[in-house]
Design a protein around this motif. Structure first.
Motif, short mmCIF file in Angstrom:
data_model
loop_
_atom_site.label_atom_id
_atom_site.label_comp_id
_atom_site.label_asym_id
_atom_site.label_seq_id
_atom_site.Cartn_x
_atom_site.Cartn_y
_atom_site.Cartn_z
N ASP A 155 0.82 -1.21 0.00
CA ASP A 155 0.00 0.00 0.00
C ASP A 155 0.86 1.27 0.00
OD1 ASP A 155 0.47 -1.25 2.68
OD2 ASP A 155 -0.18 0.73 3.37
N SER A 203 -3.76 -0.99 -1.49
CA SER A 203 -4.60 0.21 -1.34
C SER A 203 -3.76 1.48 -1.39
CB SER A 203 -5.38 0.14 -0.03
OG SER A 203 -4.49 0.01 1.07
N ASP A 204 -4.43 2.60 -1.63
CA ASP A 204 -3.80 3.93 -1.64
C ASP A 204 -2.65 4.02 -2.63
OD1 ASP A 204 -5.10 5.52 0.74
OD2 ASP A 204 -4.69 3.52 1.52
N ASN A 205 -2.87 3.52 -3.84
CA ASN A 205 -1.90 3.67 -4.91
C ASN A 205 -2.52 4.50 -6.04
OD1 ASN A 205 0.73 2.18 -4.43
ND2 ASN A 205 -0.72 0.62 -3.79
N ASN A 206 -2.02 4.36 -7.26
CA ASN A 206 -2.54 5.12 -8.40
C ASN A 206 -3.12 4.20 -9.46
OD1 ASN A 206 -1.61 7.64 -7.32
ND2 ASN A 206 0.47 7.11 -7.98
N ILE A 207 -3.76 3.13 -9.03
CA ILE A 207 -4.31 2.14 -9.95
C ILE A 207 -5.65 2.61 -10.49
CG2 ILE A 207 -5.11 -0.25 -10.15
CD1 ILE A 207 -3.17 -0.88 -7.79
N ILE A 234 -7.81 -3.00 -2.00
CA ILE A 234 -7.48 -2.10 -3.09
C ILE A 234 -8.22 -0.77 -2.93
CG2 ILE A 234 -9.28 -3.05 -4.62
CD1 ILE A 234 -7.24 -2.69 -6.94
N ASN A 271 -8.01 3.98 -4.58
CA ASN A 271 -7.32 4.09 -5.85
C ASN A 271 -8.28 4.77 -6.84
OD1 ASN A 271 -4.54 2.59 -6.09
ND2 ASN A 271 -5.79 1.28 -4.78
N CYS A 291 -12.68 -2.63 -1.66
CA CYS A 291 -12.44 -1.64 -2.72
C CYS A 291 -13.26 -0.37 -2.49
CB CYS A 291 -12.75 -2.25 -4.08
SG CYS A 291 -14.43 -2.89 -4.25
N GLN A 336 -12.92 4.70 -3.27
CA GLN A 336 -12.14 5.00 -4.46
C GLN A 336 -12.12 6.49 -4.74
OE1 GLN A 336 -10.35 2.67 -5.49
NE2 GLN A 336 -11.38 1.03 -4.38
#
Length: 432
Positions: A348, A376-380, A403, A406, A428, A431
């Motif tokens: 994450d 989680s907390d990415n740029n996906i 996830i 994102n 999820c 978002q």
């Protein structure tokens, strides 16, 4: 009034804020049959402490005493210490959050000099300084019963750390020591680490948030070589860089006891991560490694991922809150394809985008060991989510996939939900 009561209770547990009455003490002295006595957050006064102390000396049923959050202060600590001098039944004492300082700690230490029943002592979140810690350390030279001691969030300082290190060199019973948030510094840490060369009973020591720099951990290599009993070491939230971790990593190559190592929130960087990666290739016992928030980029991540291809012991790796990016994610994807021991992987807050997510998806299609994964907390985005959905369809072992947070579109979320296997817990929400 109380002697005519017919109803009898087996335990006395007074909820936070409830007034303590004479009835409470009556029940403590004459009626309690359960071994647990708990008065938590009741704001006891000195007089109340005297009543409890007197009751403890008359009741032979109570083996556990929980008095957290009662503002006992030194006077209350002294009273309880005097009561414990002669008590032969109490095994567990919890008196945290009580503003107990050195005078109260010294009284409790006197009790430990002669007490042969107390096995667990929690003095966390008090204001015990070096004098009180020195007294407690001296008692550990004589005590033959205490197995767990917590001084969490006190003011032990370097002097107290030195005293504890020296005392525990000869102590043969203490199993767990919690010194988190005590500012033991480099001198205190060095003494405690040097102690590990001789001590044969301590399996867990917590030195989280203690202002320890590289100087404080330079002796870890020798300690790891000599110590055959330590299983859990917590060094998070200090100031350790790659220089300090090099010594630690060298010792890990030959150590056969350590199972849990927390180095979170330090300054290891890529060089530190690479050093640990080299040790993981040789080490076959470490099962839990926390490296979150350590200024690790893709270079360090790739080294760790390469080590996972041959390591057969590590079950949990937390490398969240770093900056491994897509390249680092690709490295872990390749490791996932061949590693069969890793159960939990935290990636994450690492700047992973769609390219990294697509690579992880390929790893998920093959991996059969992961139980939980956190990206989680990415740029996906949408494309990364759709690719991950395909990976989840083919993975039947994963039970939890995080996830959240994102920039995934509704279409991407729908794909993830449609792709998960029935037993998978998919997180999820939230978002961007």
């Amino acid at each position: 009034e109380y002697m005519g009561m017919e109803e009898k209770k087996d335990t006395l547990t007074v909820a936070t804020g409830e007034e303590i009455t004479a009835n409470s003490y009556y029940k403590l002295v004459y009626e309690i049959e359960d071994p647990l006595f708990s008065l938590v957050g009741t704001d006891l006064a000195e007089l109340d402490a005297r009543g409890i102390a007197a009751a403890l000396n008359r009741n032979v049923e109570i083996t556990e005493m929980h008095l957290n959050g009662n503002n006992l202060g030194d006077k209350g600590g002294v009273i309880l210490g005097e009561a414990l001098l002669s008590n032969k039944m109490i095994k567990k004492v919890t008196i945290g959050y009580n503003d107990i300082a050195d005078i109260g700690a010294i009284s409790i230490a006197k009790a430990l000099n002669v007490n042969i029943t107390i096995t667990e002592l929690d003095l966390g979140n008090n204001i015990i300084g070096d004098k009180g810690t020195i007294a407690l350390a001296e008692s550990l030279k004589k005590n033959t019963a205490l197995r767990t001691c917590s001084l969490f969030a006190n003011s032990t300082g370097e002097t107290g750390g030195l005293a504890l290190g020296q005392a525990l060199t000869s102590n043969t019973v203490l199993d767990q020591l919690n010194l988190e948030k005590n500012n033991v510094g480099d001198k205190g840490a060095s003494a405690l680490i040097a102690m590990l060369n001789a001590n044969a009973t301590i399996t867990e020591i917590n030195l989280t948030s203690n202002c320890i720099s590289d100087k404080g951990v330079l002796e870890l290599s020798e300690a790891f070589r000599n110590n055959k009993i330590l299983k859990r070491l917590f060094l998070g939230s200090n100031q350790i860089s790659d220089v300090g971790v090099l010594s630690l990593a060298e010792g890990l190559k030959v150590n056969m006891s350590l199972e849990n190592l927390d180095l979170s929130c330090n300054k290891l960087g890529d060089a530190g991560a690479a050093a640990l990666a080299n040790s993981l290739i040789a080490n076959s016992d470490l099962s839990f490694l926390i490296l979150k928030t350590n200024q690790i980029s893709s270079k360090g991540a790739l080294a760790l991922a390469e080590a996972l291809k041959t390591n057969v012991a590590l079950g949990t790796l937390h490398i969240g809150e770093n900056n491994i990016g897509d390249n680092g994610a690709v490295g872990f994807s390749e490791a996932m394809k061949v590693n069969s021991s890793l159960f939990n992987l935290y990636l994450d807050k690492n700047g992973i985008g769609d390219a990294g997510a697509k690579a992880i998806a390929e790893g998920l299609k093959i991996n059969s060991s992961l139980f939980m994964m956190d990206i989680s907390d990415n740029n996906i985005g949408e494309q990364g989510a759709i690719a991950l959905a395909e990976g989840l369809k083919m993975n039947t072992n994963l039970s939890r996939f995080q996830i959240e947070n994102n920039p995934i579109s509704e279409l991407g979320i729908l794909a993830l939900r449609a792709g998960k296997n029935p037993k998978l817990s998919l997180c999820c929400e939230g978002q961007q």
